[in-house]
Design an enzyme around this catalytic site. Structure first.
Site, PDB file in Angstrom:
ATOM      1  N   LYS A  13      14.701 -27.901  -2.798  1.00  0.00           N
ATOM      2  CA  LYS A  13      13.738 -26.829  -3.133  1.00  0.00           C
ATOM      3  C   LYS A  13      12.640 -27.349  -4.075  1.00  0.00           C
ATOM      4  O   LYS A  13      11.459 -27.144  -3.832  1.00  0.00           O
ATOM      5  CB  LYS A  13      14.468 -25.644  -3.805  1.00  0.00           C
ATOM      6  CG  LYS A  13      15.618 -25.072  -2.989  1.00  0.00           C
ATOM      7  CD  LYS A  13      16.292 -23.914  -3.690  1.00  0.00           C
ATOM      8  CE  LYS A  13      17.033 -24.267  -4.967  1.00  0.00           C
ATOM      9  NZ  LYS A  13      18.227 -25.131  -4.782  1.00  0.00           N
ATOM     10  N   ARG A 171      28.784 -25.569  -9.039  1.00  0.00           N
ATOM     11  CA  ARG A 171      27.500 -25.018  -8.593  1.00  0.00           C
ATOM     12  C   ARG A 171      27.545 -24.662  -7.116  1.00  0.00           C
ATOM     13  O   ARG A 171      26.992 -23.652  -6.685  1.00  0.00           O
ATOM     14  CB  ARG A 171      26.371 -26.012  -8.879  1.00  0.00           C
ATOM     15  CG  ARG A 171      25.968 -26.001 -10.351  1.00  0.00           C
ATOM     16  CD  ARG A 171      25.332 -27.292 -10.798  1.00  0.00           C
ATOM     17  NE  ARG A 171      24.065 -27.578 -10.182  1.00  0.00           N
ATOM     18  CZ  ARG A 171      23.477 -28.774 -10.233  1.00  0.00           C
ATOM     19  NH1 ARG A 171      24.047 -29.772 -10.881  1.00  0.00           N
ATOM     20  NH2 ARG A 171      22.324 -28.968  -9.653  1.00  0.00           N
TER      21      ARG A 171
HETATM   22  P1  AP5 Z   1      15.853 -31.268  -5.430  1.00  0.00           P
HETATM   23  O1  AP5 Z   1      14.531 -31.009  -4.786  1.00  0.00           O
HETATM   24  O2  AP5 Z   1      15.867 -31.610  -6.877  1.00  0.00           O
HETATM   25  O3  AP5 Z   1      16.875 -30.076  -5.095  1.00  0.00           O
HETATM   26  P2  AP5 Z   1      16.872 -28.566  -5.538  1.00  0.00           P
HETATM   27  O4  AP5 Z   1      17.131 -27.770  -4.325  1.00  0.00           O
HETATM   28  O5  AP5 Z   1      15.638 -28.225  -6.334  1.00  0.00           O
HETATM   29  O6  AP5 Z   1      18.186 -28.594  -6.440  1.00  0.00           O
HETATM   30  P3  AP5 Z   1      18.573 -28.155  -7.916  1.00  0.00           P
HETATM   31  O7  AP5 Z   1      19.832 -28.931  -8.266  1.00  0.00           O
HETATM   32  O8  AP5 Z   1      17.435 -28.246  -8.894  1.00  0.00           O
HETATM   33  O9  AP5 Z   1      18.997 -26.748  -7.710  1.00  0.00           O
HETATM   34  P4  AP5 Z   1      19.960 -25.995  -8.536  1.00  0.00           P
HETATM   35  O10 AP5 Z   1      19.797 -24.743  -7.803  1.00  0.00           O
HETATM   36  O11 AP5 Z   1      21.334 -26.421  -8.716  1.00  0.00           O
HETATM   37  O12 AP5 Z   1      19.401 -26.181 -10.033  1.00  0.00           O
HETATM   38  P5  AP5 Z   1      18.508 -25.259 -10.916  1.00  0.00           P
HETATM   39  O13 AP5 Z   1      17.712 -26.097 -11.799  1.00  0.00           O
HETATM   40  O14 AP5 Z   1      17.835 -24.232 -10.086  1.00  0.00           O
HETATM   41  O15 AP5 Z   1      16.564 -32.435  -4.588  1.00  0.00           O
HETATM   42  C1  AP5 Z   1      17.816 -32.941  -4.969  1.00  0.00           C
HETATM   43  C2  AP5 Z   1      17.850 -34.475  -4.791  1.00  0.00           C
HETATM   44  O16 AP5 Z   1      17.757 -34.782  -3.410  1.00  0.00           O
HETATM   45  C3  AP5 Z   1      16.670 -35.203  -5.457  1.00  0.00           C
HETATM   46  O17 AP5 Z   1      17.128 -36.431  -5.927  1.00  0.00           O
HETATM   47  C4  AP5 Z   1      15.649 -35.391  -4.314  1.00  0.00           C
HETATM   48  O18 AP5 Z   1      14.813 -36.507  -4.507  1.00  0.00           O
HETATM   49  C5  AP5 Z   1      16.565 -35.539  -3.111  1.00  0.00           C
HETATM   50  N1  AP5 Z   1      16.003 -34.980  -1.882  1.00  0.00           N
HETATM   51  C6  AP5 Z   1      15.237 -33.871  -1.771  1.00  0.00           C
HETATM   52  N2  AP5 Z   1      14.923 -33.641  -0.466  1.00  0.00           N
HETATM   53  C7  AP5 Z   1      15.537 -34.634   0.242  1.00  0.00           C
HETATM   54  C8  AP5 Z   1      15.589 -34.943   1.641  1.00  0.00           C
HETATM   55  N3  AP5 Z   1      14.955 -34.201   2.553  1.00  0.00           N
HETATM   56  N4  AP5 Z   1      16.299 -36.039   2.036  1.00  0.00           N
HETATM   57  C9  AP5 Z   1      16.962 -36.829   1.090  1.00  0.00           C
HETATM   58  N5  AP5 Z   1      16.929 -36.555  -0.250  1.00  0.00           N
HETATM   59  C10 AP5 Z   1      16.236 -35.485  -0.666  1.00  0.00           C
HETATM   60  O19 AP5 Z   1      19.640 -24.491 -11.753  1.00  0.00           O
HETATM   61  C11 AP5 Z   1      20.419 -25.170 -12.724  1.00  0.00           C
HETATM   62  C12 AP5 Z   1      21.321 -24.161 -13.411  1.00  0.00           C
HETATM   63  O20 AP5 Z   1      20.524 -23.153 -14.088  1.00  0.00           O
HETATM   64  C13 AP5 Z   1      22.242 -23.360 -12.485  1.00  0.00           C
HETATM   65  O21 AP5 Z   1      23.437 -24.050 -12.216  1.00  0.00           O
HETATM   66  C14 AP5 Z   1      22.466 -22.089 -13.326  1.00  0.00           C
HETATM   67  O22 AP5 Z   1      23.392 -22.315 -14.348  1.00  0.00           O
HETATM   68  C15 AP5 Z   1      21.108 -21.877 -13.974  1.00  0.00           C
HETATM   69  N6  AP5 Z   1      20.219 -21.003 -13.169  1.00  0.00           N
HETATM   70  C16 AP5 Z   1      19.007 -21.355 -12.631  1.00  0.00           C
HETATM   71  N7  AP5 Z   1      18.469 -20.316 -11.969  1.00  0.00           N
HETATM   72  C17 AP5 Z   1      19.358 -19.289 -12.081  1.00  0.00           C
HETATM   73  C18 AP5 Z   1      19.383 -17.955 -11.583  1.00  0.00           C
HETATM   74  N8  AP5 Z   1      18.363 -17.466 -10.799  1.00  0.00           N
HETATM   75  N9  AP5 Z   1      20.454 -17.183 -11.869  1.00  0.00           N
HETATM   76  C19 AP5 Z   1      21.467 -17.636 -12.649  1.00  0.00           C
HETATM   77  N10 AP5 Z   1      21.515 -18.890 -13.125  1.00  0.00           N
HETATM   78  C20 AP5 Z   1      20.462 -19.724 -12.859  1.00  0.00           C
END
Ligand code: AP5
Length: 213
Positions: A13, A171
């Site tokens: 994302k 997660r």
């Molecule tokens: P990346 O693009 O970083 O993935 P992402 O989908 O953004 O994943 P996140 O881990 O950031 O999502 P998340 O939902 O766990 O974390 P968040 O910060 O929202 O890609 C991942 C990796 O893969 C990278 O290395 C990238 O280079 C690689 N990649 C990307 N595309 C690729 C492809 N096509 N092929 C190969 N490799 C690829 O949340 C963190 C924490 O915050 C949560 O656990 C929770 O505690 C809290 N939180 C955040 N939002 C909320 C909410 N709305 N409600 C409650 N708690 C929340």
């Protein structure tokens, strides 16, 4: 253009949001990035959120809904925005509907990036993120141009504290139990499109732009 990127942790994302920003010049609203900034700034909200994030659990809805309410009211969201990592529960999705209705706006599209759990662990364990702008890279699949330096803002790249095997498991559990059911919520509204998120980064971007054309 009011967009939502949907998918499991590590589905891509944040990576795809950067390309949408470049093309449409609208801001990314990533609740995870906002929470991490609050932790760095040691705010009360950040301190409360940290415990949940370190454990791989969802932060309470009331905190998250407050963040979104403030963020959507800011002037840079007038021409549109990209929601990334929000909503993650039915209560959040319903609150978003309520807020948007009050603001007289609607979601144009929800883009779900479909990636099976088996691939998620490898993606997250190789991820490096920018401390300044939150951009994501991967040591193997999406390396930065200069090692350790963000391509977008020259910020330092680090490993996120919650990017470890145990937290990833929690997660993913939270995603399947609390977030994935929202796919039906948006499918019923007729605004959900699903992309194959297992393709390489450029191919996913190209599919996403084709969908929005
Ligand atoms: P990346 O693009 O970083 O993935 P992402 O989908 O953004 O994943 P996140 O881990 O950031 O999502 P998340 O939902 O766990 O974390 P968040 O910060 O929202 O890609 C991942 C990796 O893969 C990278 O290395 C990238 O280079 C690689 N990649 C990307 N595309 C690729 C492809 N096509 N092929 C190969 N490799 C690829 O949340 C963190 C924490 O915050 C949560 O656990 C929770 O505690 C809290 N939180 C955040 N939002 C909320 C909410 N709305 N409600 C409650 N708690 C929340």
């Amino acid at each position: 253009m009011n967009l939502m990127l949907f998918g499991a942790p590590g589905a891509g994302k944040g990576t795809q949001a950067k390309y949408l920003i470049e093309r449409y010049n609208i801001p990314q609203i990533a609740t995870g990035d906002i929470l991490r900034a609050a932790i760095v700034n040691k705010t009360a909200m950040g301190m409360e959120a940290k415990e949940y994030m370190d454990a791989g659990k969802l932060v309470p809805d009331s905190t998250i809904i407050g963040i979104i309410q403030d963020r959507l009211a800011q002037s840079d969201c007038k021409e549109g925005f990209i929601l990334d990592g929000f909503p993650r529960t039915l209560a959040q999705a319903q609150a978003l509907d309520f807020l948007m209705e009050k603001m007289g706006i609607k979601l144009d599209k929800v883009i779900s990036l479909n990636v099976p759990d088996e691939l998620i662990v490898g993606r997250i364990s190789g991820r490096r993120v920018c401390v300044k702008c939150g951009a994501s890279f991967h040591v193997e699949f999406n390396p930065e141009k200069v090692e350790g330096v963000c391509d977008y803002c020259d910020g330092e790249l680090i490993v996120r504290k919650d990017d470890n095997a145990q937290t990833v498991k929690s997660r993913l559990e939270a995603y399947h139990a609390q977030t994935a059911p929202l796919l039906d919520f948006y499918s019923d509204k007729g605004i959900l499109s699903t992309l194959d998120g297992t393709k390489d980064v450029a191919a996913v971007t190209s599919d996403m732009f084709a969908l929005l054309a």
